[in-house]
Design a protein around this motif. Sequence first.
Motif, PDB file in Angstrom:
ATOM      1  N   UNK A 514       0.377  -1.023   0.161  1.00 46.31           N
ATOM      2  CA  UNK A 514      -0.366  -0.253   0.006  1.00 46.31           C
ATOM      3  C   UNK A 514       0.349   1.188  -0.232  1.00 46.31           C
ATOM      4  N   UNK A 515       1.725   1.378   1.142  1.00 38.22           N
ATOM      5  CA  UNK A 515       3.040   2.886   0.868  1.00 38.22           C
ATOM      6  C   UNK A 515       3.437   2.715  -0.640  1.00 38.22           C
ATOM      7  N   UNK A 516       3.692   1.701  -0.817  1.00 39.65           N
ATOM      8  CA  UNK A 516       4.178   1.871  -2.269  1.00 39.65           C
ATOM      9  C   UNK A 516       3.085   1.880  -3.772  1.00 39.65           C
ATOM     10  N   UNK A 517       2.043   2.247  -3.802  1.00 41.59           N
ATOM     11  CA  UNK A 517       1.068   2.697  -4.100  1.00 41.59           C
ATOM     12  C   UNK A 517       1.445   4.587  -4.608  1.00 41.59           C
ATOM     13  N   UNK A 518       1.871   5.081  -3.663  1.00 39.11           N
ATOM     14  CA  UNK A 518       2.196   6.946  -4.318  1.00 39.11           C
ATOM     15  C   UNK A 518       3.898   7.246  -3.559  1.00 39.11           C
ATOM     16  N   UNK A 519       4.752   7.231  -4.521  1.00 36.22           N
ATOM     17  CA  UNK A 519       5.818   8.159  -3.965  1.00 36.22           C
ATOM     18  C   UNK A 519       5.843   9.733  -4.103  1.00 36.22           C
ATOM     19  N   UNK A 520       4.774  10.638  -3.845  1.00 39.23           N
ATOM     20  CA  UNK A 520       4.062  12.078  -3.374  1.00 39.23           C
ATOM     21  C   UNK A 520       4.382  12.107  -2.089  1.00 39.23           C
ATOM     22  N   UNK A 521       4.791  12.877  -1.658  1.00 36.87           N
ATOM     23  CA  UNK A 521       4.857  13.527  -0.134  1.00 36.87           C
ATOM     24  C   UNK A 521       3.005  13.267  -0.259  1.00 36.87           C
ATOM     25  N   UNK A 522       2.821  13.442   1.552  1.00 38.75           N
ATOM     26  CA  UNK A 522       1.651  13.390   2.377  1.00 38.75           C
ATOM     27  C   UNK A 522       1.735  15.041   1.841  1.00 38.75           C
ATOM     28  N   UNK A 523       0.112  15.630   0.791  1.00 38.66           N
ATOM     29  CA  UNK A 523      -0.683  17.097   0.893  1.00 38.66           C
ATOM     30  C   UNK A 523      -1.199  17.920   1.800  1.00 38.66           C
ATOM     31  N   UNK A 524      -0.466  18.801   2.529  1.00 37.83           N
ATOM     32  CA  UNK A 524      -0.700  19.813   3.192  1.00 37.83           C
ATOM     33  C   UNK A 524      -0.120  21.105   2.873  1.00 37.83           C
ATOM     34  N   UNK A 525      -1.651  21.959   3.199  1.00 36.44           N
ATOM     35  CA  UNK A 525      -3.101  21.296   3.976  1.00 36.44           C
ATOM     36  C   UNK A 525      -4.033  19.894   2.833  1.00 36.44           C
ATOM     37  N   UNK A 526      -4.930  19.940   3.161  1.00 36.10           N
ATOM     38  CA  UNK A 526      -5.800  18.779   3.088  1.00 36.10           C
ATOM     39  C   UNK A 526      -6.664  19.701   1.309  1.00 36.10           C
ATOM     40  N   UNK A 527      -6.948  18.747   1.003  1.00 37.38           N
ATOM     41  CA  UNK A 527      -8.232  19.574  -0.214  1.00 37.38           C
ATOM     42  C   UNK A 527      -8.772  19.830   0.066  1.00 37.38           C
TER      43      UNK A 527
END
Length: 578
Positions: A514-527
Amino acid sequence: MIKNKTQASTVSALSAAVAKPRQDIEESFVSVGARLSEGAMMLNKLTRLFEALPTALQGEEVIEASSQLRSVASTARQLTEDFGKEKANLNRLVEVVSAANGPINELRRTVKMIGIVSINARVTAAGIIGDSDDFDVFTTDIATLSNSAHTTIHEFSQVYRQLTAEVDRAASQRERFDKAHAHTLTELAQQLDETLEALDRQRLTAVEGSAETGRVSRQIVGRIGSAVMALQVGDSTRQRLEHIETGLDCLADIMAGKPVDGAVLDDAVTAEALAALSTLEQEQLRATASSFADEVGEAEGALQALAIDASTIMTASRNLYGGKGGDASALSTLSAQLREAAAILRDCETERNKLEALAAAVQQTVSVLLGHVAAVQEIESNMRLVSLNAAVRCAQLGPRGASLTVIAAQLRELTTETVVAAEAAMTRLDEASALAGAFVEAAGGENAGQIGRLEQLANHAMTLLTGLDERLSVASASLNADGPKVISLLQAAAKGIDGQSRLAETMDDIALQIAGLSTDPMPDPISEALAPTLEGLRKTYTMEGERQIHNRLFGNAAPAVEVEDAANDDMDLDALMF
């Protein structure tokens, strides 16, 4: 869009992968819970059954029965001594009656000789008789005396033979009795004493052990509670995995371009959702796996400890009260001995009655014989008189009576022998009468009916103990039937947990994917477009740990946990056990 659909398929596959350990956990813990529930109910029934026994063993009925049986043992010993005395008296009676045979034979010989003298007297008197001579003493009196003596001694001898037969029969009867029961009552008394001592020890041990039994029983109750609490990890893990599946399904819908909250998210928000939700679900899954790995070990330990405690209390109960693999209880042994004792006492009573009847017959026969002795004594008196008359008559005849003088001398000699033989016979018969009287007196003495009373006491004690013995039998039967089942159920429950920790590794592996689904950082702030989705997921949580992870990642902007959510954290025992 193709890439998003491919990713949607990958996310759906991961959701399905999470469902597999959830299903395994659900099936395994439901099975373990069912075994624990069944084992706990059976164990509770058995412990209640055995916890009540110490009080029953100390009851008044057991004390009364024990007292009565000690009385039985004591009286049995006294009767053994009485039987020994009776045997000695009977042996002496045989000796005395046998000893009378010699004098009685001598009497028969003397009477026979008197008959010969009578014939000689008539023949001799016929040769010298004159018209003026009175020879009645030689021709009539001695013959009359001979006939009377012969009749009396013949009847005397017949009664004596009857007495001898009865005494011999009594001796034979007693010999058979002794062979069958020489040590019966002594052994009965000894066995009762030993078993009553064992029963006393068992009662004492039961009282002393009841405290330990109570302690282990309370510990078992605590163990069951601990096991139930520990098994909640199965239910809590199942719920958390369901929530992770819900989150992954939601992410799959987003990646597939399906409307979320009535709107289709654009590519930027979709990428943001992939980063946010993959991070959320992989952390939720890691935390679930970690919590499961820790708590499943506690559950297994609780079940194993419960199985050990159950085995301990089963073994203690079996050792204390008897059962398969252990010695028979003192109470069951005592019941068996009482059944045997009742049969022995009935046999003794029958044999004793026969012996007493024979003793009474002997006494009656001796009485008849002593009545004939009076006739023998009268013969002695008549013989003395006839002998004296013969001597006087011979003196009157002078030289003519020389031959009759010899006959008179023979008659005097026979008279003396008759007196000696009769006195010897009477001495023996008087002693025989006294011995036979002792038998009859003993039959009506203070020990009369003692065997029957012993049997009554033994039967009464057995009646008192039957109820308790039945309770012990039921308890032992339940222990033998249900004890192994309880141990087996609890051990099977523990084994059902064993190996579940591998599912934590499976969950960690899925979390990495599951962690490998995205390499993007956690969005901050959330949309803002993603906020309703995250809030919807948060509302599905039932565990505080889930909310803490969510709050740590996205802040605590969500509404406070409702009371109903907190209630879901409580242990639902009915849901688990049934």
